[in-house]
Write an enzyme that holds these catalytic residues in place. Structure first.
Site, PDB file in Angstrom:
ATOM      1  N   PRO A  94       0.825  -1.213   0.000  1.00 51.72           N
ATOM      2  CA  PRO A  94       0.000   0.000   0.000  1.00 51.72           C
ATOM      3  C   PRO A  94       0.864   1.269   0.000  1.00 51.72           C
ATOM      4  O   PRO A  94       1.794   1.382   0.785  1.00 51.72           O
ATOM      5  CB  PRO A  94      -0.801  -0.115   1.303  1.00 51.72           C
ATOM      6  CG  PRO A  94      -0.724  -1.558   1.688  1.00 51.72           C
ATOM      7  CD  PRO A  94       0.579  -2.061   1.155  1.00 51.72           C
ATOM      8  N   GLU A  95       0.556   2.177  -0.919  1.00 55.54           N
ATOM      9  CA  GLU A  95       1.268   3.449  -1.010  1.00 55.54           C
ATOM     10  C   GLU A  95       0.295   4.556  -0.596  1.00 55.54           C
ATOM     11  O   GLU A  95      -0.790   4.274  -0.096  1.00 55.54           O
ATOM     12  CB  GLU A  95       1.802   3.638  -2.437  1.00 55.54           C
ATOM     13  CG  GLU A  95       2.680   2.457  -2.887  1.00 55.54           C
ATOM     14  CD  GLU A  95       3.222   2.580  -4.307  1.00 55.54           C
ATOM     15  OE1 GLU A  95       3.367   3.712  -4.789  1.00 55.54           O
ATOM     16  OE2 GLU A  95       3.498   1.543  -4.930  1.00 55.54           O
TER      17      GLU A  95
END
Ligand SMILES: [Zn+2]
Length: 261
Positions: free
Chosen positions: A2-3
């Site tokens: 996840p960014e």
């Protein structure tokens, strides 16, 4: 992993479920998921913030900080689901859970959020992150762009997906050095980083393998990716075959014609 857009998607979905709730207990089912002791009983959740890839829960006293690392997900459920590594009981009776297949996700309880996120570089969607500021950050650096943009101390929130996409959209090769960019290239990259992050947030993030929002919805930005995981396929812009190479131990995708070195 996840960014920024995926964490922001979680923040937006969780805020209405968590803000105003009081935490009644915490349980580190996987002990290492608790990076600090978690003594949250009686603490009320005032606000949800995000800094880079970190989710910040502002409590009436102190902060609860969560990082999802590789495969972490956040859910609110009646019972902690399978693969929950840390669970927080709410006064509603529900559980706020870090569910994490690979168990690298972490939670911290700290007096000041800066104890965990103080090292981070600027927030790319903030008003203070201007093209002029970006130029001043890049000009003295001889590092290659790919690893530099992945460096959270330099700029917060970008990971492999959005660095590759931003560089392609800006037509800049990932192995260019930061100090080699013209003012026009800096402005283009600055604009592309921001438009791509905003579009990805609108789409609820990108799901490659594991990511899903708190309600289980996968991100829809994958269909808008132009280079990431498209090695061997034609560039949508020029038809040239997208190349994949390994830069700083990360798979890196680029179009050799749109992004000449
Ligand atoms: Zn191309």
């Amino acid at each position: 992993m996840p960014e920024l857009p995926e964490v922001e998607t979680c923040r937006r979905a969780l805020a209405p479920l968590l803000v105003g709730r009081t935490l009644t207990a915490a349980e580190a089912i996987w002990p290492r998921a608790a990076a600090t002791p978690l003594e949250v009983a009686g603490r009320r959740i005032v606000r949800l913030d995000r800094r880079g890839k970190f989710l910040l829960l502002r409590l009436d006293r102190g902060w609860l900080v969560v990082h999802l690392r590789m495969t972490g997900r956040l859910v609110v459920a009646r019972e902690p689901p399978a693969r929950t590594t840390a669970a927080f009981r709410l006064d509603s009776g529900d559980w706020f859970c870090l569910v994490d297949m690979r168990k690298f996700g972490r939670a911290w309880q700290v007096a000041r959020a800066s104890e965990v996120v103080g090292h981070l570089g600027p927030e790319p969607l903030s008003r203070t992150f201007t093209a002029a500021r970006f130029e001043a950050m890049l000009a003295p650096r001889r590092a290659r762009l790919k690893p530099l943009l992945l460096n959270q101390r330099f700029l917060a929130g970008l990971g492999n997906i959005y660095v590759d996409e931003s560089l392609h959209a800006a037509r800049i090769h990932p192995l260019r050095t930061a100090d080699s960019l013209s003012a026009g290239e800096v402005r283009r990259l600055h604009r592309r980083v921001r438009t791509i992050l905003r579009a990805a947030i609108t789409a609820g993030g990108t799901t490659i393998q594991n990511f899903a929002g708190p309600d289980g919805t996968p991100g829809r930005f994958r269909s808008q990716l132009r280079v990431f995981r498209r090695g061997g396929e034609p560039c949508y812009h020029c038809g040239t075959t997208i190349e994949r190479s390994v830069v700083a131990q990360r798979g890196t995708h680029f179009c050799p014609r749109c992004q000449p070195l």
